[in-house]
Scaffold this active site. Structure first.
Site, mmCIF file in Angstrom:
data_model
loop_
_atom_site.group_PDB
_atom_site.id
_atom_site.type_symbol
_atom_site.label_atom_id
_atom_site.label_comp_id
_atom_site.label_asym_id
_atom_site.label_seq_id
_atom_site.Cartn_x
_atom_site.Cartn_y
_atom_site.Cartn_z
ATOM 1 N N ASP A 185 -9.513 -4.787 -5.009
ATOM 2 C CA ASP A 185 -8.665 -3.604 -5.189
ATOM 3 C C ASP A 185 -8.944 -2.569 -4.109
ATOM 4 O O ASP A 185 -10.060 -2.499 -3.570
ATOM 5 C CB ASP A 185 -8.943 -2.975 -6.565
ATOM 6 C CG ASP A 185 -8.212 -3.735 -7.660
ATOM 7 O OD1 ASP A 185 -7.405 -4.626 -7.332
ATOM 8 O OD2 ASP A 185 -8.469 -3.443 -8.838
ATOM 9 N N ALA A 186 -7.946 -1.757 -3.834
ATOM 10 C CA ALA A 186 -8.067 -0.620 -2.911
ATOM 11 C C ALA A 186 -8.550 -1.062 -1.530
ATOM 12 O O ALA A 186 -9.182 -0.290 -0.813
ATOM 13 C CB ALA A 186 -8.999 0.452 -3.487
ATOM 14 N N ARG A 187 -8.263 -2.308 -1.199
ATOM 15 C CA ARG A 187 -8.629 -2.865 0.111
ATOM 16 C C ARG A 187 -10.133 -2.872 0.363
ATOM 17 O O ARG A 187 -10.591 -2.829 1.502
ATOM 18 C CB ARG A 187 -7.900 -2.132 1.239
ATOM 19 C CG ARG A 187 -6.392 -2.157 1.030
ATOM 20 C CD ARG A 187 -5.606 -2.112 2.300
ATOM 21 N NE ARG A 187 -4.201 -2.400 2.012
ATOM 22 C CZ ARG A 187 -3.211 -1.525 2.110
ATOM 23 N NH1 ARG A 187 -3.461 -0.299 2.511
ATOM 24 N NH2 ARG A 187 -1.985 -1.875 1.839
ATOM 25 N N LEU A 188 -10.912 -2.927 -0.730
ATOM 26 C CA LEU A 188 -12.376 -2.991 -0.582
ATOM 27 C C LEU A 188 -12.783 -4.470 -0.577
ATOM 28 O O LEU A 188 -13.624 -4.910 -1.368
ATOM 29 C CB LEU A 188 -13.060 -2.234 -1.725
ATOM 30 C CG LEU A 188 -12.602 -0.778 -1.878
ATOM 31 C CD1 LEU A 188 -13.298 -0.105 -3.060
ATOM 32 C CD2 LEU A 188 -12.897 0.008 -0.591
#
Ligand SMILES: Cc1cc2nc3c(=O)[nH]c(=O)nc-3n(C[C@H](O)[C@H](O)[C@H](O)COP(=O)(O)O)c2cc1C
Length: 209
Positions: A185-188
């Protein structure tokens, strides 16, 4: 993480000194379950004599400690480029799993025996197609190709043994680096790179996404 299948977080693999191939194998098996088609498809990047990269999709047809194997026409553009510069990169992207694997290394042709065995396993139409296609050469009209297919169908009728064309074989890419990328998620996202060492072991490195 609601919609991201993540049964094998890369943090688990980090610190575990195993080779990367079992992890690749597991991801490929999961992709085979979840992708709507062509789970073995990958982009192959090669470089021409002027340094221009070229990329195209291929299908992975074998995997062992010796390398990752694909098959193609030896008169094609990619084969010309690989003969002149036997370095290549592969990129697998499994959309259903939101995963990517990049593999780079050197290629060499597979043995005639390995190519013969794989060619013999292909369906008749694909075998005839390998004879008929002058892959990557230009043609004036599509009918030229249709005529070649008809000629080779007459030469090798359904049910007859079709020999492997001398211009058609496999290449094996011996990985020197394999990077696993896992969506978060959230490009993590997670990234884990395996780099081959001269003693045959693998070094692991985590990368920022
Ligand atoms: C999903 C997919 C799989 C493909 N698999 C192969 C393959 O296994 N071998 C092959 O020679 N071409 C395959 N092709 C065609 C190649 O992308 C390419 O058009 C062809 O090999 C000629 O490339 P070149 O001119 O760079 O040599 C595939 C194309 C797609 C879209």
């Amino acid at each position: 993480m609601a919609d991201t299948p993540n049964p094998h977080g890369l943090n688990e693999a980090f610190g575990n000194k195993a080779t990367p191939l079992p992890l690749f194998d597991r991801w490929l098996a999961q992709a085979t379950e979840s992708e709507p088609n062509d789970p073995t498809a990958f982009a192959l990047a090669t470089v021409d004599a002027a340094g221009q990269p070229n990329v195209r999709m291929l299908l992975l047809k074998g995997m062992s400690e010796d390398g990752l194997v694909f098959y193609t026409n030896m008169n094609s553009r990619k084969a010309d480029e690989l003969r002149a510069n036997p370095k290549a990169s592969m990129c697998f992207h499994w959309k259903s799993l939101r995963r990517q694997v990049r593999v780079s290394g050197c290629v060499k042709p597979v043995s005639d025996a390995e190519a013969d065995a794989y060619f013999a396993s292909r369906d008749h139409a694909s075998q005839v197609g390998a004879w008929a296609s002058l892959q990557s050469s230009s043609m004036e009209r599509r009918i030229e190709f249709d005529q070649r297919v008809t000629e080779y169908c007459a030469k090798y009728p359904e049910g007859s043994a079709v020999p492997r064309p001398p211009h058609w074989t496999g290449w094996s890419l011996q990985p020197s680096e394999i990077e696993f990328w896992l969506n978060a998620d959230a490009r993590l996202h997670e990234r884990l790179v395996y780099t081959a060492q001269v003693d045959g072991s693998w070094r692991q490195t985590l990368l920022y996404p």
